[in-house]
Design a protein around this motif. Structure first.
Motif, PDB file in Angstrom:
ATOM      1  N   ALA A  25       0.816  -1.214   0.000  1.00  0.00           N
ATOM      2  CA  ALA A  25       0.000   0.000   0.000  1.00  0.00           C
ATOM      3  C   ALA A  25       0.850   1.264   0.000  1.00  0.00           C
ATOM      4  O   ALA A  25       0.580   2.207  -0.757  1.00  0.00           O
ATOM      5  CB  ALA A  25      -0.947  -0.014   1.200  1.00  0.00           C
ATOM      6  N   ASN A  26       1.896   1.318   0.838  1.00  0.00           N
ATOM      7  CA  ASN A  26       2.755   2.497   0.862  1.00  0.00           C
ATOM      8  C   ASN A  26       3.457   2.699  -0.473  1.00  0.00           C
ATOM      9  O   ASN A  26       3.698   3.833  -0.902  1.00  0.00           O
ATOM     10  CB  ASN A  26       3.801   2.383   1.974  1.00  0.00           C
ATOM     11  N   LEU A  27       3.787   1.600  -1.133  1.00  0.00           N
ATOM     12  CA  LEU A  27       4.507   1.707  -2.391  1.00  0.00           C
ATOM     13  C   LEU A  27       3.577   2.091  -3.536  1.00  0.00           C
ATOM     14  O   LEU A  27       4.032   2.373  -4.646  1.00  0.00           O
ATOM     15  CB  LEU A  27       5.217   0.386  -2.703  1.00  0.00           C
ATOM     16  N   GLY A  28       2.275   2.100  -3.275  1.00  0.00           N
ATOM     17  CA  GLY A  28       1.337   2.598  -4.271  1.00  0.00           C
ATOM     18  C   GLY A  28       1.206   4.112  -4.257  1.00  0.00           C
ATOM     19  O   GLY A  28       0.586   4.699  -5.162  1.00  0.00           O
ATOM     20  N   ASP A  29       1.801   4.773  -3.267  1.00  0.00           N
ATOM     21  CA  ASP A  29       1.666   6.227  -3.137  1.00  0.00           C
ATOM     22  C   ASP A  29       2.108   7.002  -4.376  1.00  0.00           C
ATOM     23  O   ASP A  29       1.419   7.948  -4.780  1.00  0.00           O
ATOM     24  CB  ASP A  29       2.447   6.723  -1.922  1.00  0.00           C
ATOM     25  N   PRO A  30       3.262   6.686  -4.986  1.00  0.00           N
ATOM     26  CA  PRO A  30       3.677   7.486  -6.145  1.00  0.00           C
ATOM     27  C   PRO A  30       2.666   7.474  -7.282  1.00  0.00           C
ATOM     28  O   PRO A  30       2.387   8.525  -7.877  1.00  0.00           O
ATOM     29  CB  PRO A  30       4.994   6.819  -6.576  1.00  0.00           C
ATOM     30  N   LEU A  31       2.095   6.315  -7.580  1.00  0.00           N
ATOM     31  CA  LEU A  31       1.128   6.228  -8.665  1.00  0.00           C
ATOM     32  C   LEU A  31      -0.167   6.941  -8.289  1.00  0.00           C
ATOM     33  O   LEU A  31      -0.771   7.647  -9.109  1.00  0.00           O
ATOM     34  CB  LEU A  31       0.864   4.759  -9.002  1.00  0.00           C
ATOM     35  N   ASP A  32      -0.591   6.778  -7.049  1.00  0.00           N
ATOM     36  CA  ASP A  32      -1.788   7.466  -6.572  1.00  0.00           C
ATOM     37  C   ASP A  32      -1.608   8.977  -6.655  1.00  0.00           C
ATOM     38  O   ASP A  32      -2.500   9.710  -7.098  1.00  0.00           O
ATOM     39  CB  ASP A  32      -2.067   7.045  -5.127  1.00  0.00           C
ATOM     40  N   ALA A  34       0.573  10.718  -8.546  1.00  0.00           N
ATOM     41  CA  ALA A  34       0.665  11.158  -9.942  1.00  0.00           C
ATOM     42  C   ALA A  34      -0.715  11.202 -10.587  1.00  0.00           C
ATOM     43  O   ALA A  34      -1.019  12.118 -11.366  1.00  0.00           O
ATOM     44  CB  ALA A  34       1.595  10.227 -10.720  1.00  0.00           C
ATOM     45  N   MET A  35      -1.557  10.238 -10.261  1.00  0.00           N
ATOM     46  CA  MET A  35      -2.905  10.219 -10.813  1.00  0.00           C
ATOM     47  C   MET A  35      -3.693  11.443 -10.355  1.00  0.00           C
ATOM     48  O   MET A  35      -4.422  12.065 -11.146  1.00  0.00           O
ATOM     49  CB  MET A  35      -3.618   8.932 -10.405  1.00  0.00           C
ATOM     50  N   THR A  36      -3.545  11.828  -9.086  1.00  0.00           N
ATOM     51  CA  THR A  36      -4.224  13.013  -8.572  1.00  0.00           C
ATOM     52  C   THR A  36      -3.796  14.264  -9.332  1.00  0.00           C
ATOM     53  O   THR A  36      -4.625  15.098  -9.721  1.00  0.00           O
ATOM     54  CB  THR A  36      -3.935  13.183  -7.073  1.00  0.00           C
ATOM     55  N   LEU A  37      -2.479  14.396  -9.574  1.00  0.00           N
ATOM     56  CA  LEU A  37      -1.976  15.553 -10.307  1.00  0.00           C
ATOM     57  C   LEU A  37      -2.459  15.562 -11.757  1.00  0.00           C
ATOM     58  O   LEU A  37      -2.707  16.620 -12.341  1.00  0.00           O
ATOM     59  CB  LEU A  37      -0.448  15.569 -10.305  1.00  0.00           C
ATOM     60  N   MET A  38      -2.580  14.384 -12.337  1.00  0.00           N
ATOM     61  CA  MET A  38      -2.839  14.275 -13.766  1.00  0.00           C
ATOM     62  C   MET A  38      -4.309  14.397 -14.146  1.00  0.00           C
ATOM     63  O   MET A  38      -4.623  14.640 -15.307  1.00  0.00           O
ATOM     64  CB  MET A  38      -2.323  12.928 -14.286  1.00  0.00           C
ATOM     65  N   GLU A  39      -5.222  14.216 -13.208  1.00  0.00           N
ATOM     66  CA  GLU A  39      -6.649  14.178 -13.559  1.00  0.00           C
ATOM     67  C   GLU A  39      -7.082  15.423 -14.330  1.00  0.00           C
ATOM     68  O   GLU A  39      -7.723  15.335 -15.384  1.00  0.00           O
ATOM     69  CB  GLU A  39      -7.498  13.973 -12.306  1.00  0.00           C
ATOM     70  N   HIS A  50     -12.222  14.222 -28.160  1.00  0.00           N
ATOM     71  CA  HIS A  50     -12.127  13.221 -27.099  1.00  0.00           C
ATOM     72  C   HIS A  50     -11.601  13.857 -25.825  1.00  0.00           C
ATOM     73  O   HIS A  50     -10.811  14.798 -25.857  1.00  0.00           O
ATOM     74  CB  HIS A  50     -11.194  12.073 -27.503  1.00  0.00           C
ATOM     75  N   ARG A  51     -12.017  13.321 -24.719  1.00  0.00           N
ATOM     76  CA  ARG A  51     -11.519  13.750 -23.413  1.00  0.00           C
ATOM     77  C   ARG A  51     -10.975  12.530 -22.690  1.00  0.00           C
ATOM     78  O   ARG A  51     -11.526  11.438 -22.794  1.00  0.00           O
ATOM     79  CB  ARG A  51     -12.655  14.378 -22.599  1.00  0.00           C
ATOM     80  N   ILE A  52      -9.878  12.710 -21.972  1.00  0.00           N
ATOM     81  CA  ILE A  52      -9.259  11.604 -21.244  1.00  0.00           C
ATOM     82  C   ILE A  52      -9.751  11.610 -19.799  1.00  0.00           C
ATOM     83  O   ILE A  52      -9.742  12.643 -19.128  1.00  0.00           O
ATOM     84  CB  ILE A  52      -7.726  11.698 -21.284  1.00  0.00           C
ATOM     85  N   ARG A  53     -10.170  10.463 -19.344  1.00  0.00           N
ATOM     86  CA  ARG A  53     -10.658  10.277 -17.979  1.00  0.00           C
ATOM     87  C   ARG A  53      -9.831   9.188 -17.316  1.00  0.00           C
ATOM     88  O   ARG A  53      -9.400   8.240 -17.963  1.00  0.00           O
ATOM     89  CB  ARG A  53     -12.137   9.859 -18.036  1.00  0.00           C
ATOM     90  N   LEU A  54      -9.593   9.309 -16.016  1.00  0.00           N
ATOM     91  CA  LEU A  54      -8.848   8.310 -15.259  1.00  0.00           C
ATOM     92  C   LEU A  54      -9.799   7.535 -14.351  1.00  0.00           C
ATOM     93  O   LEU A  54     -10.691   8.110 -13.733  1.00  0.00           O
ATOM     94  CB  LEU A  54      -7.765   8.966 -14.407  1.00  0.00           C
ATOM     95  N   ALA A  55      -9.582   6.230 -14.297  1.00  0.00           N
ATOM     96  CA  ALA A  55     -10.326   5.376 -13.372  1.00  0.00           C
ATOM     97  C   ALA A  55      -9.337   4.402 -12.752  1.00  0.00           C
ATOM     98  O   ALA A  55      -8.379   3.978 -13.413  1.00  0.00           O
ATOM     99  CB  ALA A  55     -11.435   4.614 -14.096  1.00  0.00           C
ATOM    100  N   SER A  56      -9.527   4.034 -11.508  1.00  0.00           N
ATOM    101  CA  SER A  56      -8.560   3.164 -10.848  1.00  0.00           C
ATOM    102  C   SER A  56      -9.253   2.037 -10.091  1.00  0.00           C
ATOM    103  O   SER A  56     -10.433   2.117  -9.753  1.00  0.00           O
ATOM    104  CB  SER A  56      -7.685   3.965  -9.883  1.00  0.00           C
ATOM    105  N   ALA A 292       9.063  16.595  -7.245  1.00  0.00           N
ATOM    106  CA  ALA A 292       9.444  16.156  -5.902  1.00  0.00           C
ATOM    107  C   ALA A 292       8.955  17.131  -4.844  1.00  0.00           C
ATOM    108  O   ALA A 292       8.447  16.727  -3.786  1.00  0.00           O
ATOM    109  CB  ALA A 292      10.966  16.003  -5.823  1.00  0.00           C
ATOM    110  N   GLU A 293       9.069  18.418  -5.118  1.00  0.00           N
ATOM    111  CA  GLU A 293       8.620  19.425  -4.165  1.00  0.00           C
ATOM    112  C   GLU A 293       7.106  19.386  -3.992  1.00  0.00           C
ATOM    113  O   GLU A 293       6.586  19.530  -2.870  1.00  0.00           O
ATOM    114  CB  GLU A 293       9.056  20.817  -4.626  1.00  0.00           C
ATOM    115  N   ALA A 294       6.382  19.181  -5.093  1.00  0.00           N
ATOM    116  CA  ALA A 294       4.921  19.095  -4.992  1.00  0.00           C
ATOM    117  C   ALA A 294       4.511  17.930  -4.104  1.00  0.00           C
ATOM    118  O   ALA A 294       3.582  18.060  -3.289  1.00  0.00           O
ATOM    119  CB  ALA A 294       4.325  18.935  -6.391  1.00  0.00           C
ATOM    120  N   TYR A 295       5.187  16.805  -4.225  1.00  0.00           N
ATOM    121  CA  TYR A 295       4.860  15.646  -3.396  1.00  0.00           C
ATOM    122  C   TYR A 295       5.105  15.955  -1.920  1.00  0.00           C
ATOM    123  O   TYR A 295       4.267  15.655  -1.059  1.00  0.00           O
ATOM    124  CB  TYR A 295       5.685  14.440  -3.836  1.00  0.00           C
TER     125      TYR A 295
END
Length: 399
Positions: A25-32, A34-39, A50-56, A292-295
């Motif tokens: 779970a902790n190692l999923g943080d980077p992807l989680d 990045a997904m938040t930033l990218m939405e 077309h519009r891009i949507r993210l689902a997880s 890195a600073e944003a994280y």
């Protein structure tokens, strides 16, 4: 889902298989993260009309959970492409499930030989749907050899602390693994029988290395297993001059510490992405330092190397969706992935250059976990390795 949202605009869904529960779970943080930033950034990045949507979906840190995540993303969300990151058993399970159902998959943070040969492909039979970017086991060997050779400027006998899992098995492979590249650099490798992960006792390895006068140890252990090895070595009165370790040891001590001195303290490891890397995002021009600073600002935690890989996953997915002949067609997207060459926040990713079909490589530098100023332990870049323009931030410390 893939549908017309207002009578004109079709929504293209990018599925993300990410560990949110279980041991990873902790190692999923980077992807989680990045997904938040990218939405918001991806909402306007699709092809015309077309519009891009993210689902997880949560992989639950297991192969079974990974397969279920893919099934739900395809069935319930109509995902046109699936992204995933990390997990020795989880990542291959995601990729295999995508290969089975015929949906493009893009992944990272797993040595490409383990991903490619370990999943059954060969030079004459590549995958149809699954694509990957990472370094190779041979790249790890050369990066670590750069560190070993800074200890007295000579060749060494290196004790190999390998587990019995995929990464340990492929590290020992006589053709595709870590071992042949390390031996080609002139180092002798001592490889006792692999241990079962998680380890319960590693005293036999300690004894073998001590008796052979192997003053350097290398591994791909978890933080927990490396901490056990170091504790048993100390109990025996022996300590190697340098330990190099990949895999989980690329994460900060706050993620893998087992109490007391963290397993990473003084360990040499891979520096595949840091705030000092001279790269920018193809989507928004964000630099490595800014990501890195944003994280750190948003989470209050120390930046993680896989942040760069996670962000690049979305960059490549957006590139494929905007360059595919038909972004609503999964086969067209797979072709676009396989022909991609893109400058990203982790450098140039080029699937047209190999080393094998389905794979693009990430350059490596050498790092070491040293006592820091902003954090208790920080990853110092001690060799620039394959990364042009990366400044060296410290000297290697050895016993």
């Amino acid at each position: 889902m893939s549908e017309f949202s207002d009578g004109r605009e079709r929504v293209l869904t990018v599925g993300v298989a990410v560990a949110r529960s279980g041991r990873l779970a902790n190692l999923g943080d980077p992807l989680d993260f990045a997904m938040t930033l990218m939405e918001e950034k991806l909402a306007g990045a699709g092809s015309v009309g077309h519009r891009i949507r993210l689902a997880s979906r949560d992989t639950r840190s297991s192969a079974e959970g990974a397969r279920q995540a893919v099934d739900e993303l395809v069935r319930d969300e109509d995902a046109k492409i699936i992204l995933t990151l990390a997990g020795t058993r989880v990542l291959p399970a995601v990729a295999d499930a995508c290969e089975a159902v015929g949906v493009p998959c893009l992944s990272s943070a797993f040595p490409w030989q383990v991903y490619y040969y370990g999943r059954g492909a060969d030079d004459n039979r590549p995958f149809d749907w699954t694509y990957h970017f990472c370094w190779g086991l041979d790249d790890i060997a050369h990066t670590f050899a750069d560190l070993w050779e800074r200890v007295d400027g000579r060749k060494h006998t290196v004790g190999c602390l390998w587990n019995d899992g995929p990464q340990g098995t492929w590290s020992r492979h006589p053709e595709h693994g870590f071992a042949p590249a390390a031996r080609a650099r002139g180092h002798d490798l001592l490889q006792p029988e692999p241990y079962r992960e998680p380890a319960t006792a590693l005293d036999a390895h300690v004894t073998a290395f001590r008796d052979a006068e192997a003053d350097i140890v290398t591994s791909a252990a978890t933080g927990q297993d490396l901490a056990l090895f170091r504790a048993q070595a100390a109990e025996s009165g022996w300590r190697p001059r340098l330990i190099t370790c990949s895999r989980w040891l690329a994460y900060p001590p706050s993620v893998t510490s087992t109490g007391g001195q963290p397993a990473q303290a003084g360990v040499g490891t891979l520096a595949y992405w840091t705030p000092a890397h001279p790269y920018v995002s193809s989507l928004d021009g964000m630099t490595a330092a800014e990501l890195a600073e944003a994280y750190e600002q948003r989470t209050g935690r120390q930046w993680l190397q896989p942040l760069g890989l996670a962000y690049a996953l979305f960059e490549v997915a957006a590139h494929a969706l905007t360059t595919a002949d038909d972004p609503t067609d999964r086969r067209s997207l797979a072709v676009a992935l396989g022909s991609s060459r893109l400058r990203t926040i982790v450098g140039v990713l080029d699937w047209t250059a190999g080393p094998v079909a389905n794979v693009a490589t990430v350059p490596l530098a050498g790092g070491q976990w040293q006592e820091g100023t902003r954090h208790d332990y920080e990853l110092a870049v001690v060799t620039s390795g394959q990364v042009d323009g990366l400044p060296v931030g410290g000297d290697l410390i050895s016993g």
